[in-house]
Design a protein around this motif. Structure first.
Motif, PDB file in Angstrom:
ATOM      1  N   ASN A 162       0.834  -1.207   0.000  1.00  0.00           N
ATOM      2  CA  ASN A 162       0.000   0.000   0.000  1.00  0.00           C
ATOM      3  C   ASN A 162       0.867   1.255   0.000  1.00  0.00           C
ATOM      4  O   ASN A 162       0.539   2.266  -0.619  1.00  0.00           O
ATOM      5  CB  ASN A 162      -0.930   0.003   1.213  1.00  0.00           C
ATOM      6  CG  ASN A 162      -2.074  -0.994   1.071  1.00  0.00           C
ATOM      7  OD1 ASN A 162      -2.448  -1.365  -0.044  1.00  0.00           O
ATOM      8  ND2 ASN A 162      -2.628  -1.427   2.192  1.00  0.00           N
ATOM      9  N   ALA A 163       2.018   1.185   0.680  1.00  0.00           N
ATOM     10  CA  ALA A 163       2.919   2.339   0.741  1.00  0.00           C
ATOM     11  C   ALA A 163       3.567   2.618  -0.611  1.00  0.00           C
ATOM     12  O   ALA A 163       3.908   3.769  -0.912  1.00  0.00           O
ATOM     13  CB  ALA A 163       3.995   2.102   1.801  1.00  0.00           C
ATOM     14  N   TYR A 164       3.724   1.594  -1.441  1.00  0.00           N
ATOM     15  CA  TYR A 164       4.306   1.793  -2.772  1.00  0.00           C
ATOM     16  C   TYR A 164       3.367   2.576  -3.689  1.00  0.00           C
ATOM     17  O   TYR A 164       3.814   3.212  -4.650  1.00  0.00           O
ATOM     18  CB  TYR A 164       4.629   0.438  -3.420  1.00  0.00           C
ATOM     19  CG  TYR A 164       6.049  -0.027  -3.194  1.00  0.00           C
ATOM     20  CD1 TYR A 164       7.044   0.217  -4.134  1.00  0.00           C
ATOM     21  CD2 TYR A 164       6.396  -0.721  -2.050  1.00  0.00           C
ATOM     22  CE1 TYR A 164       8.356  -0.217  -3.931  1.00  0.00           C
ATOM     23  CE2 TYR A 164       7.694  -1.160  -1.830  1.00  0.00           C
ATOM     24  CZ  TYR A 164       8.668  -0.907  -2.771  1.00  0.00           C
ATOM     25  OH  TYR A 164       9.956  -1.332  -2.565  1.00  0.00           O
ATOM     26  N   LYS A 165       2.052   2.452  -3.426  1.00  0.00           N
ATOM     27  CA  LYS A 165       1.041   3.161  -4.229  1.00  0.00           C
ATOM     28  C   LYS A 165       1.186   2.861  -5.718  1.00  0.00           C
ATOM     29  O   LYS A 165       1.083   3.751  -6.571  1.00  0.00           O
ATOM     30  CB  LYS A 165       1.107   4.680  -3.990  1.00  0.00           C
ATOM     31  CG  LYS A 165       0.874   5.084  -2.537  1.00  0.00           C
ATOM     32  CD  LYS A 165       0.815   6.584  -2.367  1.00  0.00           C
ATOM     33  CE  LYS A 165       0.662   6.977  -0.905  1.00  0.00           C
ATOM     34  NZ  LYS A 165      -0.542   6.425  -0.276  1.00  0.00           N
ATOM     35  N   ARG A 166       1.425   1.591  -6.032  1.00  0.00           N
ATOM     36  CA  ARG A 166       1.560   1.160  -7.432  1.00  0.00           C
ATOM     37  C   ARG A 166       0.706  -0.077  -7.654  1.00  0.00           C
ATOM     38  O   ARG A 166       0.513  -0.880  -6.723  1.00  0.00           O
ATOM     39  CB  ARG A 166       3.021   0.805  -7.754  1.00  0.00           C
ATOM     40  CG  ARG A 166       3.958   1.986  -7.817  1.00  0.00           C
ATOM     41  CD  ARG A 166       5.377   1.523  -8.145  1.00  0.00           C
ATOM     42  NE  ARG A 166       5.442   0.753  -9.387  1.00  0.00           N
ATOM     43  CZ  ARG A 166       6.563   0.192  -9.857  1.00  0.00           C
ATOM     44  NH1 ARG A 166       7.701   0.320  -9.183  1.00  0.00           N
ATOM     45  NH2 ARG A 166       6.544  -0.481 -10.986  1.00  0.00           N
ATOM     46  N   PRO A 167       0.179  -0.269  -8.865  1.00  0.00           N
ATOM     47  CA  PRO A 167      -0.495  -1.537  -9.167  1.00  0.00           C
ATOM     48  C   PRO A 167       0.474  -2.700  -8.961  1.00  0.00           C
ATOM     49  O   PRO A 167       1.669  -2.584  -9.217  1.00  0.00           O
ATOM     50  CB  PRO A 167      -0.885  -1.394 -10.639  1.00  0.00           C
ATOM     51  CG  PRO A 167      -0.894   0.073 -10.889  1.00  0.00           C
ATOM     52  CD  PRO A 167       0.167   0.653 -10.014  1.00  0.00           C
ATOM     53  N   VAL A 168      -0.054  -3.829  -8.483  1.00  0.00           N
ATOM     54  CA  VAL A 168       0.801  -4.967  -8.172  1.00  0.00           C
ATOM     55  C   VAL A 168       0.185  -6.242  -8.748  1.00  0.00           C
ATOM     56  O   VAL A 168      -1.044  -6.393  -8.764  1.00  0.00           O
ATOM     57  CB  VAL A 168       1.016  -5.087  -6.644  1.00  0.00           C
ATOM     58  CG1 VAL A 168      -0.298  -5.210  -5.908  1.00  0.00           C
ATOM     59  CG2 VAL A 168       1.917  -6.252  -6.309  1.00  0.00           C
ATOM     60  N   VAL A 169       1.039  -7.139  -9.237  1.00  0.00           N
ATOM     61  CA  VAL A 169       0.589  -8.437  -9.727  1.00  0.00           C
ATOM     62  C   VAL A 169       1.200  -9.511  -8.837  1.00  0.00           C
ATOM     63  O   VAL A 169       2.375  -9.457  -8.498  1.00  0.00           O
ATOM     64  CB  VAL A 169       0.967  -8.655 -11.212  1.00  0.00           C
ATOM     65  CG1 VAL A 169       2.462  -8.522 -11.450  1.00  0.00           C
ATOM     66  CG2 VAL A 169       0.466 -10.012 -11.702  1.00  0.00           C
ATOM     67  N   PHE A 170       0.358 -10.476  -8.437  1.00  0.00           N
ATOM     68  CA  PHE A 170       0.778 -11.554  -7.543  1.00  0.00           C
ATOM     69  C   PHE A 170       0.884 -12.872  -8.308  1.00  0.00           C
ATOM     70  O   PHE A 170       0.133 -13.133  -9.242  1.00  0.00           O
ATOM     71  CB  PHE A 170      -0.235 -11.742  -6.403  1.00  0.00           C
ATOM     72  CG  PHE A 170      -0.324 -10.587  -5.460  1.00  0.00           C
ATOM     73  CD1 PHE A 170       0.566 -10.468  -4.393  1.00  0.00           C
ATOM     74  CD2 PHE A 170      -1.302  -9.608  -5.620  1.00  0.00           C
ATOM     75  CE1 PHE A 170       0.481  -9.398  -3.509  1.00  0.00           C
ATOM     76  CE2 PHE A 170      -1.393  -8.539  -4.735  1.00  0.00           C
ATOM     77  CZ  PHE A 170      -0.502  -8.433  -3.679  1.00  0.00           C
ATOM     78  N   LEU A 171       1.797 -13.721  -7.852  1.00  0.00           N
ATOM     79  CA  LEU A 171       1.892 -15.080  -8.354  1.00  0.00           C
ATOM     80  C   LEU A 171       2.585 -15.930  -7.312  1.00  0.00           C
ATOM     81  O   LEU A 171       3.204 -15.420  -6.372  1.00  0.00           O
ATOM     82  CB  LEU A 171       2.639 -15.144  -9.678  1.00  0.00           C
ATOM     83  CG  LEU A 171       4.141 -14.832  -9.694  1.00  0.00           C
ATOM     84  CD1 LEU A 171       4.779 -15.403 -10.964  1.00  0.00           C
ATOM     85  CD2 LEU A 171       4.401 -13.333  -9.646  1.00  0.00           C
ATOM     86  N   GLY A 172       2.496 -17.258  -7.448  1.00  0.00           N
ATOM     87  CA  GLY A 172       3.116 -18.170  -6.505  1.00  0.00           C
ATOM     88  C   GLY A 172       2.096 -18.966  -5.725  1.00  0.00           C
ATOM     89  O   GLY A 172       0.897 -18.657  -5.717  1.00  0.00           O
TER      90      GLY A 172
END
Length: 392
Positions: A162-172
């Protein structure tokens, strides 16, 4: 360049043969079998399918953790054994680095997550930037490690993202376990990688491994160790038992040769081979001791006698047992043996820069006898000569 790639750090077992511009073969299984059952047969099957002569590979890329302790050991041991047999270097590729590289060129922040249990995950944060080559319209994606692999609580990871304030993609494999927590806690746009790229793939380990190799990030098979990141409960308990166990010193036997040679390679730039160690053991004027704790060989001492003197040629203790009395126990054994065999003096030399070793010998009663110029090679360095008088 041709690389054999192996990843058994998670539930998935995967093997590939990768070249600079193509994947020659890839075999991936994500099923309820142990990696000890699948990994070697998978390598053998790949060899047969593409008529692979293993001597034709240039290096072995292996996932180095974090992940399953058993899986990491099996993959690491397999790669190390092949590397030793073939005389090939090993490329250590952190598992979460390779997972992130699955989504090559992605503009979002990339967050691989592997389940570490107890609401914790193994993860790292990654991104790609795009650069245009001079004078062309060709863009190249540069891989960036924003935060190196770590073990972290899921709630703490959510706060960090949340602090990065960037869209994020998850995997694993941590995604299905903690998806609900992520959905409830995230305040930034997010997505989940599709099935064909959301688990370990050896082809990706190989491709990233080649990039790391060209960057000089590789090692000998002898030096390779898996990076567990966080030791298991069983290993913590074993380490505690070993730490608290009494150090036992005995005379070395031929069965100790391989273990002593491995400690040599971990300890010295000019390591003796197993053959040289066994040849020393066979000499009539040699003195060879091995130290054990809880049944594990943790150190050794090799020396030679001449008239009424003994010279220490090698002494080493494994890293995790240093400063736990192992070296002192070896010295006590040598002093007792020397007194029994009417030895008057113990001699040794130590690199001038090795102040820790010099201080240890001083505590054991050794005194400085002078300096031998340019005695050591690789790197060249003076030797400090030391000796100890044995009380009658």
């Amino acid at each position: 360049m041709r690389v054999l790639a192996i990843d058994s750090s998670g539930l998935t077992a995967t093997v590939a043969v990768v070249e600079d511009e193509q994947t020659i073969a890839e075999y991936t299984v994500n099923y309820k079998k142990t990696h000890s059952q699948t990994l070697l047969p998978m390598i053998d099957e790949v060899k047969k399918m593409i008529d692979l002569d293993l001597s034709s590979i240039d290096a072995i890329a292996v996932s180095g953790g974090p992940g399953s302790f058993t899986g990491l050991r099996i993959g690491s041991a397999t790669a190390k054994g092949l590397g030793l047999a073939l005389g090939k270097p090993l490329i250590h590729v952190p598992t979460v680095d390779a997972l992130a590289y699955n989504v090559y060129g992605c503009g979002d922040l990339i967050c691989p997550i592997m389940d570490a249990r107890r609401k914790q995950v193994y993860t790292g944060l990654y991104s790609f930037s795009h650069e245009v080559k001079d004078g062309t319209h060709l863009t190249e994606a540069a891989f960036h490690v924003e935060e190196q692999q770590m073990a972290i609580a899921v709630e703490e990871l959510i706060g960090k993202l949340n602090a990065y304030k960037r869209p994020v993609v998850f995997l694993g494999d941590g995604v299905p376990v903690y998806r609900q927590m992520l959905e409830e806690g995230l305040e930034v746009p997010y997505s989940f990688a599709p099935s064909y790229m959301n688990r370990q793939r050896a082809a990706v380990v190989g491709a990233l491994g080649i990039a790391y190799y060209y960057a000089g990030k590789y090692e000998t098979a002898e030096a390779h160790k898996p990076d567990y990141l966080r030791v298991s409960q069983a290993e913590r308990e074993r380490a505690l038992r070993e730490k608290e166990a009494k150090t036992e010193v005995r005379e070395m036997t031929i069965e100790d040769g391989a273990v002593v040679a491995e400690i040599e390679h971990q300890s010295f730039s000019d390591a003796w081979s197993e053959k040289a160690i066994l040849e020393t053991l066979e000499q009539n004027n040699s003195v060879c001791f091995v130290a054990e704790k809880a049944g594990k060989r943790v150190g050794y001492l090799l020396g030679y006698t001449a008239v009424d003197e003994v010279e220490i040629a090698r002494i080493a203790v494994i890293d995790e047992m240093k400063r736990q009395g192992v070296g002192h126990a070896l010295m006590l054994a040598l002093k007792a043996w020397s007194k029994e065999h009417q030895i008057a003096k113990v001699l040794l030399d130590v690199r001038e820069s090795n102040q820790a070793a010099g201080a240890f010998y001083a505590r054991e009663g050794f005194v400085n006898d002078g300096v031998r110029k340019a005695f050591y090679q690789d790197p060249k360095e003076d030797a400090v000569l030391m000796s100890l008088e044995i009380d009658k």
